[in-house]
Design an enzyme around this catalytic site. Sequence first.
Site, PDB file in Angstrom:
ATOM      1  N   HIS A  71      50.827   3.112  -8.413  1.00  0.00           N
ATOM      2  CA  HIS A  71      52.248   2.618  -7.720  1.00  0.00           C
ATOM      3  C   HIS A  71      53.042   3.598  -6.980  1.00  0.00           C
ATOM      4  CE1 HIS A  71      51.516  -0.706 -10.794  1.00  0.00           C
ATOM      5  NE2 HIS A  71      50.986   0.496 -11.371  1.00  0.00           N
ATOM      6  N   SER A 118      60.894  13.735  19.229  1.00  0.00           N
ATOM      7  CA  SER A 118      61.607  12.774  19.750  1.00  0.00           C
ATOM      8  C   SER A 118      62.468  13.140  21.053  1.00  0.00           C
ATOM      9  CB  SER A 118      62.648  12.903  18.592  1.00  0.00           C
ATOM     10  OG  SER A 118      64.045  12.100  18.975  1.00  0.00           O
TER      11      SER A 118
END
Length: 494
Positions: free
Chosen positions: A159, A280
């Site tokens: 999980h 970026s």
Amino acid sequence: MTPKDVVRRGRLAGERTGEMTQFLSSMNADRYIADADILVDMAHVLMLHKQQIIDRETAATLLRALLEFYDEGIPEAAFDEGFEDIHAGIESILIGIAGEEAGGRLHIGRSRNDEVATCIRMRLREDITKQMAILARIRQVLLELAARHEATVMPGFTHFQHAQPTTLAHHLLAHESAFARDYQRLSQALGRVNRCPLGAAAFASTGYPINREYTAGLLGFDGLVVNTMDAVSSRDFGLETLAHLSLMMTHTSRLYEEMILWSSPFIRFVSLDDAFCSTSSIMPQKKNPDTAEIMRAKAASVLGAFVAASATLKALPLSYNRDLQELTVNLWRGVRDAKHSSGLLAGMLETATFNTERMREEAGRGYSTTTDLADMLVRRLNLPFRTAHSIVGRAVQKGGLDLSTLDSASVEISGEALSTRGITVADVGQALDVEAAIASRKAPGGPSPVAVKSAIKEQQAELEKDREELERINEAYSRAVSALIRDAGRLAGE
Ligand code: ARG
């Protein structure tokens, strides 16, 4: 000016708009099978001659032209989108060069339907072996990394939460195991792909005394697609390849996903090489795992190709329908995307830097060895596992695994403290030890360095076997092609 299409000229009249011609033509996709088509043409001519369906001179004329295409490249004119496909293109150009008397005999006892199916299978078998080679390299890199990280401790997740500690080797070997199965699936598909449809003609074969086994052998096939209607209309060989590729891409996407997550500043288990990253345009600090992200997305493209191709075949009546042309476009798209994105994976893994300190740091967090503590209580106090599980769970709920918290948890669950039954602080400390927890998991396939070492050995041996098999397959294909060219050359009188 559009070259004259010899296939259409007899039956059909009327000009078609450029738009319609383009819509109908498979020429774009056919560039991919053009080389295979020349080999298929040669094999067919050799067979027509062997069976005395065409005379030696005709065969020689045809083969001379085809060998020139093979050596010098197919004339660009054959790729004109005015032709419905490359088969019509090559035949038309060949008739232009060799004359109708010889050139017009190339297509005796054959149809584009068996021709294209043969070309697709030849091209696909090559793609599959290339993909198998890519998978073999990924597996090799994973095994080498595993060998380097046999004792590298990391948290194992369920999980995506700390679950139990494991080793990086164990984690990498899990991925390798999945890729080994992907490899097996492709290898099995190859056996069904590499069957020859040639001789099926339109679907009902032909009245000429053809020799199907001979052409199949010349082209390096392992046998025939026997039923001639099946030969031209079946594409399950393509669908199963796409299904296997799609599954393989699903596996690669899980690994890419981990590389993306692990390289996040939140986790910092891995640092990807700059070559695989982007920055970026506004945020100067950024190093983004773009390559892995595109690779992750390609898994969707390949699945899309599989779905599109399957939907094309669904409910299609036998035998050949032009829909199949569109199926092929999706086949090549899926094959190409799978190849390109999985082809970069080995390099990404090889150049990645694993932050083993960070992994070790997290391995003991999140109460990751409480299973071992419960196991110790089972062994020492002969408790049922569920009781021990509840005691430790209650202690975690109370916020600690120190002996006094464990004692009060135990009193709540079982009515008795652990320390009164002889459990000491040292016992608890030992049971919670991360390295000891890993070392104790010696069962086959487990994370202990001992188990991992023997798994690496076994998985490496499996890979060696696969590689040898792949080499044999590739050699057989290239031997067949060389022999075909040699036979064609002989008959052409070179
Ligand atoms: N371009 C076609 C394809 O890719 C070749 C077969 C054409 N056959 C036909 N009957 N129109 O499937």
